[in-house]
Design a protein around this motif. Sequence first.
Motif, mmCIF file in Angstrom:
data_model
loop_
_atom_site.group_PDB
_atom_site.id
_atom_site.type_symbol
_atom_site.label_atom_id
_atom_site.label_comp_id
_atom_site.label_asym_id
_atom_site.label_seq_id
_atom_site.Cartn_x
_atom_site.Cartn_y
_atom_site.Cartn_z
ATOM 1 N N ARG A 27 0.491 -1.312 -0.170
ATOM 2 C CA ARG A 27 0.380 0.008 0.024
ATOM 3 C C ARG A 27 0.947 1.106 0.089
ATOM 4 N NH1 ARG A 27 -4.551 -1.185 4.322
ATOM 5 N NH2 ARG A 27 -3.086 -0.065 5.698
ATOM 6 N N GLU A 29 3.178 2.237 2.244
ATOM 7 C CA GLU A 29 3.052 3.422 3.320
ATOM 8 C C GLU A 29 3.819 3.530 4.040
ATOM 9 O OE1 GLU A 29 0.476 3.933 5.237
ATOM 10 O OE2 GLU A 29 -1.184 2.040 4.924
ATOM 11 N N SER A 94 -6.475 -4.360 2.483
ATOM 12 C CA SER A 94 -6.107 -4.378 1.390
ATOM 13 C C SER A 94 -6.850 -4.045 -0.197
ATOM 14 C CB SER A 94 -5.251 -5.574 1.660
ATOM 15 O OG SER A 94 -4.088 -4.641 2.810
ATOM 16 N N LEU A 98 -4.258 -3.845 -6.859
ATOM 17 C CA LEU A 98 -3.743 -2.516 -7.081
ATOM 18 C C LEU A 98 -3.727 -2.378 -8.824
ATOM 19 C CD1 LEU A 98 0.370 -3.149 -5.879
ATOM 20 C CD2 LEU A 98 -1.837 -2.062 -4.274
#
Length: 354
Positions: A27, A29, A94, A98
Amino acid sequence: MRSFVAVGAPVDPVVALTRIAWLLERRRESTYRVEAFRKAARAAERVGVEELTERATAGTLTAIVGIGKTTASVIAESVAGELPGYLADVQQTSPDSLASGGDDLYLAIRGDLHAHTDWSDGGAPLDEMARAASALGHEWLTITDHSPRLTVANGLGPERLRRQIDDIAELNRSSDGTCHILTGIEVDILDDGSLDQTDELLDHLDVVTASVHSKLRMDAAPMTRRMVAAVADPRVDVLGHCTGRRVAGGRGARPQSVFDAAEVFAACAHHGTAVEINSRPERVDPPDDLIELAYDLGCLFAIDSDAHAPGQLDFKALGAQRAERLGIEPDRIVTTWTLDRLLAWTAGGTRSSR
């Protein structure tokens, strides 16, 4: 389609902490946040489940160096036989993919020809990259740490590269065989088109990905000669992120290099060198028009993650989305090939196959 298939209770505390780190990386982060879970996983592995259980009961987990309040909660829930709430939340939030598209091609991809470890500028050790690749369903993964000229990325000189080759051999001997790790390098293309590693080692590696990392604003004519010389080298298998551009990200945007793309891609097609579709979201390299040109000229392609951490291996979804949208057949993409076929190609036996 779900990447890094969800785990449930009971789950080993090291697995729980590692899986959280992977999903946070996926993700994008903050590195600081991800590293907190990775450090805790290393600490938990050193201590062992028995002591972790005793400390969880006594409330002294945070006395272990590398384990903080949040990671201690993950460990305590895990040793109690529960699915840690933090892991459950990260898994639940999640996204399945993607990318919005490219699912069929994503599933056809068997491996990756461009990934980094903490031997150079990656964020995780070799064995963790291998475990993540296996969790994603990869049949093979190539480790392509940087070459020595790229000192800012802790590039590998000959002696360190030899040691890494030995470590990869040992890892393959001790693994369960679900994902084979290939030796490789992301070798710098020097100003004259030569390669930044010894001939002996380049000959020994399974895969050579060659990329330009310096003098990206070189004039078009010398840049073209430089790239053509590299892709014509019989030891080079993949031309990495060919324009060098950055379209987003914390380090800012960067324009693409200028070169005669038709001449470079014609050379790739002639010599059987694959053009990388680099899946990093800040690169999107090459742009669509250059992918279409390479396709028309008969090039092979490699959808690569250019992962610098385990969770980034799933960036391949972004490359798959682009390749499927642009109509590239799976068989033209070498990262969909079986290990045997791939190694025959990198050895030169199927260089003329299209």
